[in-house]
Design an enzyme around this catalytic site. Structure first.
Site, PDB file in Angstrom:
ATOM      1  N   LYS A 131       0.829  -1.202   0.000  1.00 24.88           N
ATOM      2  CA  LYS A 131       0.000   0.000   0.000  1.00 24.88           C
ATOM      3  C   LYS A 131       0.866   1.256   0.000  1.00 24.88           C
ATOM      4  CE  LYS A 131      -2.403   0.409   3.898  1.00 24.88           C
ATOM      5  NZ  LYS A 131      -3.192   0.000   5.090  1.00 24.88           N
ATOM      6  N   SER A 206      -8.066   0.042   5.159  1.00 26.45           N
ATOM      7  CA  SER A 206      -7.357   0.948   4.279  1.00 26.45           C
ATOM      8  C   SER A 206      -6.492   0.252   3.230  1.00 26.45           C
ATOM      9  CB  SER A 206      -6.467   1.872   5.123  1.00 26.45           C
ATOM     10  OG  SER A 206      -5.498   1.126   5.850  1.00 26.45           O
ATOM     11  N   SER A 230      -7.841  -2.950   8.790  1.00 27.96           N
ATOM     12  CA  SER A 230      -7.371  -2.449   7.491  1.00 27.96           C
ATOM     13  C   SER A 230      -6.766  -3.497   6.571  1.00 27.96           C
ATOM     14  CB  SER A 230      -6.353  -1.325   7.707  1.00 27.96           C
ATOM     15  OG  SER A 230      -6.958  -0.223   8.324  1.00 27.96           O
TER      16      SER A 230
END
Length: 525
Positions: A131, A206, A230
Site C-alpha cells: 500500500k 485501508s 485495514s
C-alpha cells in the site's frame, strides 16, 4: 429483559434491514449495471497469474518458470485491469522489475544460487505490491493526500526491506483512504478503488488497493497494515486471505511514519494473498527475530487437538444484524470442525463488553502516537468545520470520510475508566477462554461488501474487525465462497497473543475444505 426492551431491539433490527435495503436499491440504481474485471487473455496467462506465491517461488527455483515472464505477466495484467479497479498509485515498475527478474533468471541458469541462498530468499523472483502508505524507496508516498502528490520515500519500510531481502520484486504501490483512516479506499488524489467482483462496490480500507490487485491477479501477494481491520476488511470484501499478526510481531518502521519503536499500538503489518499457504512463509520473513521462538511458526499444529469456539454476534445495536448467508457460513465452519474433531462441539461463547467495541476502538485510537488531524493536514492543523464548509462548496482537498474523521476528533471523548475496564475484562475473558490451544470463529461482517458511498451512512459494521485490534490479538480473514450477488463471504479466525500459527493452520484447513479464493472473472477452459 423487559417487553419494551425487546420491542426496541426489534425496531432497531427492522430499521437496519429497511435502511440497508433502501441504500442497496438507491445506490444500485445510481451506480448503474453490474460489471467485473476481465478474464486473462489466455489459458496459459490464467494459469500463471492465479498461482500462489509459494508455487511461483518453487517453480522459479526449479527453473520451470522464469521470473521475467511472471513479472511481465503481472505488469501487463495491471495495465489492463487497473483501468477498471483504479487501485495503483505508483507503477507498475516494469523496467526495473524486469531487469531484476532477468538477473535472477541468469543466475539460476548458471547455477549461481546455493541451497543456503534459496533458504535465505524463499520468494526469489516473485512479484509483490504494498500500500502507498508503506514506504518504498524512490516511489510515491502520498498517503492519499493532494498535498503529498509528488512526495517520494527516501527508504524502504522495514517490512518492504525484508520482503526484498527474501528475493521478492516490488512492482507497484496501491491506493488507500487519506492517511489510512476509513473503511473505503477513496481519496481526492487517485479517486475510488473498485471491487473486482462488482466495480460498483467497495474494496474496504485501508489496504483496499492491495486487496483489489491481489483478487484481480495483478500481483503475487501483498503487504497490508491493520489498525482497525485495514487488512481484514479489504481481504473480506475482495475474497482473499489476510492476516493481522499479534501486536509487536512485525516492525512497523516506515509504515505511515511509524518509527518501529512504538511500545503501545494497535497497528500491525501483515500478509495478504490469494492462498492461505502463502501467509505463514511470508510471516516467517516479516517477524521480529526475537519473536521467532515465541511465535513458533515452524511448529506443526494438530487441528484435532485444538478447542474451537464461536460467537454469534458482537451485540452492538449500531451494527447491521447478521444476514442469513453470513449465518450459513458460520454454520458450515462449525459443522466442518465438529466432524474433524470426531463430533466434539464447536462451543458457543460470550464475551463481556463486545457491545462497547466501537467505543473501545474510538478511545484506543486517541492513545495512538499518530495525530490524525496533523497527518491529514500534512503537518498543518485543520479546522473540521472550515473543511466541511469548503466541502459543501466543492473546494475541499479532502474526502467526506476524512472530514468525518476530523469532526470525530472534536466530539466528546470516551470515558477512560469505563473503556479501560471494559477492554481489560473483555481481553481477560477471551484469553482465559482460548488458552494456548483455543481458536475462535468470528463473523467478518454482518453482510458482504456494500456499494460505494454506503459507509458514509452506515459504517459501524467495521467493529467486527476492530475488536481484535483493541485486544491486540492475531486474526486471519478467510474467504468462504460467494453470496447470491456474487460477492465474497468470509470468516475470521482468532487465537491468543503469539498463537498466530493456530490461526494460519485453521485458515489452511478452511481453504482445503471450502476452496478459498474464487476468481472474480469467469475461468477459461
Amino acid at each position: 429483559m423487559s417487553v419494551w426492551n425487546r420491542i426496541l431491539e426489534a425496531l432497531i433490527v427492522l430499521a437496519h434491514i429497511l435502511s440497508d435495503r433502501l441504500l442497496e436499491f438507491v445506490l444500485g440504481w445510481f451506480l448503474g449495471p453490474h460489471k467485473r474485471v476481465s478474464t486473462p487473455p489466455s489459458v496459459e496467462q490464467q494459469v500463471l497469474l492465479t498461482k500462489s506465491a509459494v508455487e511461483l517461488a518453487q517453480q522459479i527455483r526449479e527453473r520451470k518458470l522464469k521470473s521475467y515472464d511472471i513479472v511481465k505477466a503481472y505488469c501487463e495484467r495491471i495495465e489492463v485491469v487497473n483501468r477498471d479497479i483504479n487501485a495503483v498509485v505508483d507503477g507498475p515498475f516494469e523496467q526495473e522489475a524486469l531487469e531484476q527478474a532477468k538477473r535472477i533468471d541468469a543466475k539460476l541458469l548458471n547455477n549461481e544460487y546455493t541451497e543456503e541462498d534459496f533458504r535465505q530468499q524463499p520468494f526469489l523472483g516473485v512479484p509483490f505490491t504494498t500500500k502507498d502508505s508503506t514506504s518504498v524507496a524512490g516511489k510515491l508516498h502520498t498517503l492519499g493526500l493532494l498535498a503529498r502528490k509528488t512526495e517520494r520515500s527516501a527508504e524502504d519500510a522495514e517490512c518492504v526491506r525484508l520482503m526484498k531481502k527474501s528475493g521478492a520484486i516490488i512492482i507497484a504501490t496501491s491506493n488507500v483512504p487519506e492517511v489510512n483512516k476509513w473503511i473505503e479506499s477513496r481519496n481526492m488524489l487517485i479517486g475510488c478503488t473498485n471491487n473486482p467482483y462488482d466495480l460498483r462496490r467497495s474494496v474496504g480500507g485501508s489496504s483496499g488497493g492491495e486487496a483489489a490487485l491481489i483478487a484481480s491477479c495483478c500481483t503475487g501477494f501483498g503487504l497490508g497494515t491493520d489498525i482497525g481491520g485495514s487488512i481484514r476488511i479489504p481481504a473480506f470484501n475482495c475474497g482473499v486471505f489476510g492476516h493481522k499478526p499479534s501486536a509487536g510481531a512485525v516492525n512497523m518502521a516506515g509504515c505511515t511514519f511509524r518509527t518501529g519503536k512504538e511500545k503501545e499500538t494497535m497497528v500491525c503489518a501483515g500478509p495478504m494473498s490469494r492462498s492461505a499457504k502463502d501467509l505463514l512463509p511470508i510471516m516467517q520473513v516479516l517477524i521480529e527475530p526475537e519473536l521467532k521462538s515465541v511465535l513458533k511458526l515452524d511448529q506443526q499444529v494438530d487441528l484435532k487437538r485444538l478447542r474451537y469456539f464461536y460467537i454469534a454476534s458482537n451485540g452492538m445495536p449500531q451494527c447491521n444484524p447478521i444476514n442469513t448467508e453470513t449465518e450459513r457460513v458460520m454454520y458450515k465452519v462449525r459443522k466442518h470442525f465438529e466432524s474433524l474433531n470426531d463430533g466434539k462441539d464447536v462451543r458457543h461463547a460470550n464475551l463481556p463488553n463486545t457491545k462497547l467495541t466501537g467505543k473501545m476502538w474510538r478511545y484506543w485510537m486517541t492513545q495512538e502516537p499518530a495525530n490524525f488531524n496533523l497527518l491529514l493536514g500534512n503537518g498543518v492543523e485543520l479546522n473540521p468545520f472550515v473543511e466541511l464548509f469548503k466541502k459543501l462548496l466543492g473546494q475541499s482537498d479532502y474526502s467526506m470520510a476524512a472530514i468525518y474523521g476530523l469532526i470525530d476528533g472534536v466530539l466528546p471523548k470516551e470515558s477512560e475508566k469505563l473503556i479501560r475496564d471494559a477492554t481489560k475484562k473483555c481481553k481477560q475473558a477471551l484469553q482465559e477462554l482460548l488458552g494456548d490451544d483455543g481458536v475462535l470463529f468470528f463473523h467478518s461482517a454482518p453482510r458482504t461488501a456494500p456499494f460505494h458511498y454506503y459507509p458514509l451512512v452506515k459504517f459501524n459494521d467495521f467493529a467486527y474487525f476492530s475488536l481484535f485490534n483493541v485486544l491486540r490479538l492475531p486474526a486471519t480473514q478467510v474467504p468462504m465462497g460467494l453470496d447470491a450477488n456474487g460477492m465474497p463471504l468470509g470468516i475470521q479466525v482468532v487465537a491468543n497473543a503469539n498463537n498466530d500459527r493456530l490461526c494460519l493452520a485453521v485458515a489452511e484447513e478452511l481453504e482445503r475444505a471450502f476452496g478459498g479464493w474464487v476468481p472474480p472473472f469467469p475461468l477459461r477452459n
